[in-house]
Scaffold this active site. Structure first.
Site, mmCIF file in Angstrom:
data_model
loop_
_atom_site.group_PDB
_atom_site.id
_atom_site.type_symbol
_atom_site.label_atom_id
_atom_site.label_comp_id
_atom_site.label_asym_id
_atom_site.label_seq_id
_atom_site.Cartn_x
_atom_site.Cartn_y
_atom_site.Cartn_z
ATOM 1 N N THR A 75 20.441 7.511 30.246
ATOM 2 C CA THR A 75 19.675 7.288 28.284
ATOM 3 C C THR A 75 20.511 6.604 27.491
ATOM 4 O OG1 THR A 75 18.527 7.879 30.242
ATOM 5 C CG2 THR A 75 17.362 6.731 28.194
ATOM 6 N N TYR A 76 20.918 6.298 26.331
ATOM 7 C CA TYR A 76 21.179 5.609 25.759
ATOM 8 C C TYR A 76 20.411 5.109 24.305
ATOM 9 C CZ TYR A 76 25.140 5.509 21.732
ATOM 10 O OH TYR A 76 25.464 5.654 20.404
ATOM 11 N N GLY A 83 14.897 10.086 17.988
ATOM 12 C CA GLY A 83 13.952 11.514 17.624
ATOM 13 C C GLY A 83 12.048 10.285 17.629
ATOM 14 N N LEU A 86 12.187 6.022 21.313
ATOM 15 C CA LEU A 86 13.648 4.494 22.028
ATOM 16 C C LEU A 86 13.105 5.531 23.456
ATOM 17 C CD1 LEU A 86 13.171 1.627 22.039
ATOM 18 C CD2 LEU A 86 15.763 2.368 20.270
ATOM 19 N N CYS A 109 20.228 11.564 35.250
ATOM 20 C CA CYS A 109 19.769 11.270 33.152
ATOM 21 C C CYS A 109 19.120 12.456 33.541
ATOM 22 C CB CYS A 109 19.332 10.352 33.157
ATOM 23 S SG CYS A 109 19.167 10.752 31.015
ATOM 24 N N THR A 115 13.142 16.069 29.530
ATOM 25 C CA THR A 115 12.181 16.275 28.730
ATOM 26 C C THR A 115 10.857 14.932 28.965
ATOM 27 O OG1 THR A 115 13.966 16.357 26.920
ATOM 28 C CG2 THR A 115 12.038 15.063 26.235
ATOM 29 N N ARG A 119 6.954 15.329 30.449
ATOM 30 C CA ARG A 119 5.331 14.897 28.909
ATOM 31 C C ARG A 119 4.841 13.578 30.279
ATOM 32 N NH1 ARG A 119 9.725 14.843 23.055
ATOM 33 N NH2 ARG A 119 10.069 16.931 23.541
HETATM 34 N N1 COA Z 1 18.681 16.203 27.739
HETATM 35 C C1 COA Z 1 17.136 16.542 27.419
HETATM 36 N N2 COA Z 1 16.577 16.794 26.643
HETATM 37 C C2 COA Z 1 17.475 15.703 25.587
HETATM 38 C C3 COA Z 1 18.964 15.224 25.357
HETATM 39 C C4 COA Z 1 19.378 15.457 26.578
HETATM 40 N N3 COA Z 1 20.594 15.134 26.871
HETATM 41 N N4 COA Z 1 19.060 14.987 24.072
HETATM 42 C C5 COA Z 1 17.638 14.291 23.626
HETATM 43 N N5 COA Z 1 16.150 15.102 23.755
HETATM 44 C C6 COA Z 1 15.119 15.150 23.709
HETATM 45 C C7 COA Z 1 14.733 15.935 21.661
HETATM 46 O O1 COA Z 1 15.551 16.718 22.216
HETATM 47 C C8 COA Z 1 14.555 15.602 21.263
HETATM 48 O O2 COA Z 1 13.117 16.703 21.827
HETATM 49 P P1 COA Z 1 11.656 16.832 20.897
HETATM 50 O O3 COA Z 1 11.294 15.325 20.495
HETATM 51 O O4 COA Z 1 11.011 17.852 20.864
HETATM 52 O O5 COA Z 1 12.397 16.964 19.724
HETATM 53 C C9 COA Z 1 13.261 13.856 22.321
HETATM 54 O O6 COA Z 1 14.413 14.392 23.391
HETATM 55 C C10 COA Z 1 13.744 12.826 21.792
HETATM 56 O O7 COA Z 1 12.738 12.088 22.605
HETATM 57 P P2 COA Z 1 12.922 10.255 21.927
HETATM 58 O O8 COA Z 1 12.649 9.890 21.213
HETATM 59 O O9 COA Z 1 12.186 9.705 23.640
HETATM 60 O O10 COA Z 1 14.644 10.321 22.605
HETATM 61 P P3 COA Z 1 15.433 9.603 22.216
HETATM 62 O O11 COA Z 1 15.671 7.908 21.832
HETATM 63 O O12 COA Z 1 16.015 10.200 20.744
HETATM 64 O O13 COA Z 1 16.872 9.095 22.905
HETATM 65 C C11 COA Z 1 19.062 10.310 23.880
HETATM 66 C C12 COA Z 1 16.990 10.726 23.803
HETATM 67 C C13 COA Z 1 19.299 11.919 24.817
HETATM 68 C C14 COA Z 1 18.478 9.299 24.830
HETATM 69 C C15 COA Z 1 20.068 10.294 22.715
HETATM 70 O O14 COA Z 1 19.779 11.314 22.148
HETATM 71 C C16 COA Z 1 21.224 9.938 22.924
HETATM 72 O O15 COA Z 1 21.871 8.763 23.465
HETATM 73 N N6 COA Z 1 21.988 11.061 23.406
HETATM 74 C C17 COA Z 1 23.475 10.910 23.902
HETATM 75 C C18 COA Z 1 23.824 10.152 25.334
HETATM 76 C C19 COA Z 1 22.565 11.275 26.144
HETATM 77 O O16 COA Z 1 22.946 12.449 26.428
HETATM 78 N N7 COA Z 1 21.856 10.718 27.308
HETATM 79 C C20 COA Z 1 20.940 11.807 28.350
HETATM 80 C C21 COA Z 1 21.901 11.710 29.449
HETATM 81 S S1 COA Z 1 21.856 10.570 30.773
#
Ligand code: COA
Length: 136
Positions: A75-76, A83, A86, A109, A115, A119
């Protein structure tokens, strides 16, 4: 368009929730601008059957004959849009799709396994290993 609460006669744009699109060719769920996405791969049926055979989960037993399993690998979301939920919207669409198509899911992922699923525990019934995640 909505009227401003302070009585100002000018109008303000209502925020539109992001639209999530299924890109079948690229095996992705993505935003319209394609900047945020959930990548999956379809896996062999044998794996599903083996997992279902080992499981007491009725959802998994029901999907035993499913043709494919969705391995959600990545997921990206761009930094500027993180945050705001999305990634969760992308997951909602992908899990709903899996359910509609009687598929099980492998949450490779870490965002999904660590996460999103804790939830949204209702989706644990689709998870291939059948091991429920605890609620947060
Ligand atoms: N693993 C688990 N949880 C993660 C995470 C990860 N690698 N990266 C972020 N989160 C958590 C955050 O801590 C946050 O928690 P909070 O609500 O308690 O602050 C929560 O995800 C945010 O959720 P949401 O708003 O739905 O996610 P996002 O739109 O911010 O996107 C990712 C989350 C992971 C897709 C984004 O941070 C990203 O693209 N990261 C780089 C790529 C990556 O590491 N992808 C995941 C591994 S495949």
């Amino acid at each position: 368009m909505a009227k401003r609460a302070d009585g100002d006669s000018s109008t303000v744009k209502e925020a539109r929730p992001p639209v999530i699109v299924w890109n079948k060719e690229r095996e992705r769920f993505e935003t319209e601008d394609k900047e945020a996405f959930l990548q999956y791969h379809l896996r062999d049926v044998g794996l599903v059957a083996a997992a279902a055979n080992r499981s007491d989960n009725p959802e998994q037993q029901k999907r035993k004959g499913a043709a494919v399993v969705m391995d959600m690998v990545h997921t990206y979301v761009p930094r500027s849009k993180r945050g705001m939920g999305l990634a969760a919207l992308l997951c909602d669409a992908a899990f709903a799709h899996a359910q509609c198509h009687s598929m099980l899911v492998i949450p490779t992922c870490s965002y999904i396994s660590d996460t999103y699923l804790p939830r949204n525990p209702a989706w644990n019934s689709l998870v291939c290993n059948g091991e429920p995640k605890s609620s947060m």
